[in-house]
Design a protein around this motif. Structure first.
Motif, PDB file in Angstrom:
ATOM      1  N   MET A   1       0.802  -1.304   0.050  1.00  0.00           N
ATOM      2  CA  MET A   1      -0.177   0.162  -0.081  1.00  0.00           C
ATOM      3  C   MET A   1       1.050   1.151   0.128  1.00  0.00           C
ATOM      4  O   MET A   1       2.005   1.061   0.535  1.00  0.00           O
ATOM      5  CB  MET A   1      -0.808   0.120   1.289  1.00  0.00           C
ATOM      6  N   ALA A   2       0.461   2.331  -0.396  1.00  0.00           N
ATOM      7  CA  ALA A   2       0.905   3.522  -0.503  1.00  0.00           C
ATOM      8  C   ALA A   2      -0.017   4.672   0.087  1.00  0.00           C
ATOM      9  O   ALA A   2      -1.205   4.368   0.087  1.00  0.00           O
ATOM     10  CB  ALA A   2       1.131   4.044  -1.984  1.00  0.00           C
ATOM     11  N   THR A   3       0.559   5.559   0.361  1.00  0.00           N
ATOM     12  CA  THR A   3      -0.279   6.672   1.159  1.00  0.00           C
ATOM     13  C   THR A   3      -0.254   7.997   0.045  1.00  0.00           C
ATOM     14  O   THR A   3       0.822   8.481  -0.143  1.00  0.00           O
ATOM     15  CB  THR A   3       0.391   6.977   2.443  1.00  0.00           C
ATOM     16  N   ASP A   4      -1.589   8.408  -0.204  1.00  0.00           N
ATOM     17  CA  ASP A   4      -1.646   9.760  -1.068  1.00  0.00           C
ATOM     18  C   ASP A   4      -1.063  10.879  -0.117  1.00  0.00           C
ATOM     19  O   ASP A   4      -1.466  10.887   1.015  1.00  0.00           O
ATOM     20  CB  ASP A   4      -3.034   9.794  -1.031  1.00  0.00           C
ATOM     21  N   GLU A  12      -3.798   1.885  -3.224  1.00  0.00           N
ATOM     22  CA  GLU A  12      -3.299   0.298  -3.626  1.00  0.00           C
ATOM     23  C   GLU A  12      -2.563   1.007  -5.150  1.00  0.00           C
ATOM     24  O   GLU A  12      -3.220   1.275  -5.930  1.00  0.00           O
ATOM     25  CB  GLU A  12      -4.185  -0.702  -3.926  1.00  0.00           C
ATOM     26  N   PRO A  13      -1.301   1.067  -5.297  1.00  0.00           N
ATOM     27  CA  PRO A  13      -0.526   1.454  -6.430  1.00  0.00           C
ATOM     28  C   PRO A  13      -1.277   0.740  -7.774  1.00  0.00           C
ATOM     29  O   PRO A  13      -1.236   1.892  -8.660  1.00  0.00           O
ATOM     30  CB  PRO A  13       0.840   1.205  -6.415  1.00  0.00           C
ATOM     31  N   ALA A  14      -1.574  -0.447  -7.808  1.00  0.00           N
ATOM     32  CA  ALA A  14      -2.110  -0.858  -9.258  1.00  0.00           C
ATOM     33  C   ALA A  14      -3.534  -0.116  -9.241  1.00  0.00           C
ATOM     34  O   ALA A  14      -3.826  -0.171 -10.549  1.00  0.00           O
ATOM     35  CB  ALA A  14      -2.390  -2.430  -8.996  1.00  0.00           C
ATOM     36  N   LYS A  15      -4.398   0.378  -8.355  1.00  0.00           N
ATOM     37  CA  LYS A  15      -5.569   0.902  -8.637  1.00  0.00           C
ATOM     38  C   LYS A  15      -5.651   2.462  -8.501  1.00  0.00           C
ATOM     39  O   LYS A  15      -6.813   2.872  -8.448  1.00  0.00           O
ATOM     40  CB  LYS A  15      -6.520   0.296  -7.615  1.00  0.00           C
ATOM     41  N   TYR A  28       1.581   8.147  -5.523  1.00  0.00           N
ATOM     42  CA  TYR A  28       0.188   7.563  -5.659  1.00  0.00           C
ATOM     43  C   TYR A  28      -0.856   8.306  -5.131  1.00  0.00           C
ATOM     44  O   TYR A  28      -0.659   8.778  -4.054  1.00  0.00           O
ATOM     45  CB  TYR A  28       0.201   5.942  -5.488  1.00  0.00           C
ATOM     46  N   PHE A  29      -2.098   8.539  -5.946  1.00  0.00           N
ATOM     47  CA  PHE A  29      -3.291   9.277  -5.555  1.00  0.00           C
ATOM     48  C   PHE A  29      -4.519   8.517  -5.580  1.00  0.00           C
ATOM     49  O   PHE A  29      -4.988   7.875  -6.445  1.00  0.00           O
ATOM     50  CB  PHE A  29      -3.145  10.452  -6.481  1.00  0.00           C
ATOM     51  N   CYS A  30      -5.516   8.944  -4.651  1.00  0.00           N
ATOM     52  CA  CYS A  30      -6.429   8.105  -4.675  1.00  0.00           C
ATOM     53  C   CYS A  30      -7.709   8.850  -5.744  1.00  0.00           C
ATOM     54  O   CYS A  30      -8.680   8.132  -6.095  1.00  0.00           O
ATOM     55  CB  CYS A  30      -7.231   8.499  -3.226  1.00  0.00           C
TER      56      CYS A  30
END
Length: 61
Positions: A1-4, A12-15, A28-30
């Motif tokens: 998991m990454a944090t925005d 989730e980087p893939a999503k 990564y951004f939500c």
């Protein structure tokens, strides 16, 4: 998991809605709105959570 970096939400980087490489770090951004906020002022958000090894630069022993 990454944090925005803008809203601090777990992403989730893939999503991720978007991602950007800033100073060699991937963020990564939500949502597109968080991505836009970051691209308008990346130093504001990229500096919010310094990398764990940044303490070496402060001259502490």
């Amino acid at each position: 998991m990454a944090t925005d970096p803008v809203c601090k939400m777990n992403v989730e980087p893939a999503k991720a809605a978007a991602k950007v490489d800033y100073n060699g770090q991937l963020y990564y951004f939500c949502s597109e709105s968080c991505h836009k906020a970051f691209t308008e002022a990346p130093q504001k958000y990229a500096g919010a959570a310094p990398p764990p090894h940044s303490s070496h630069q402060h001259g502490h022993r």
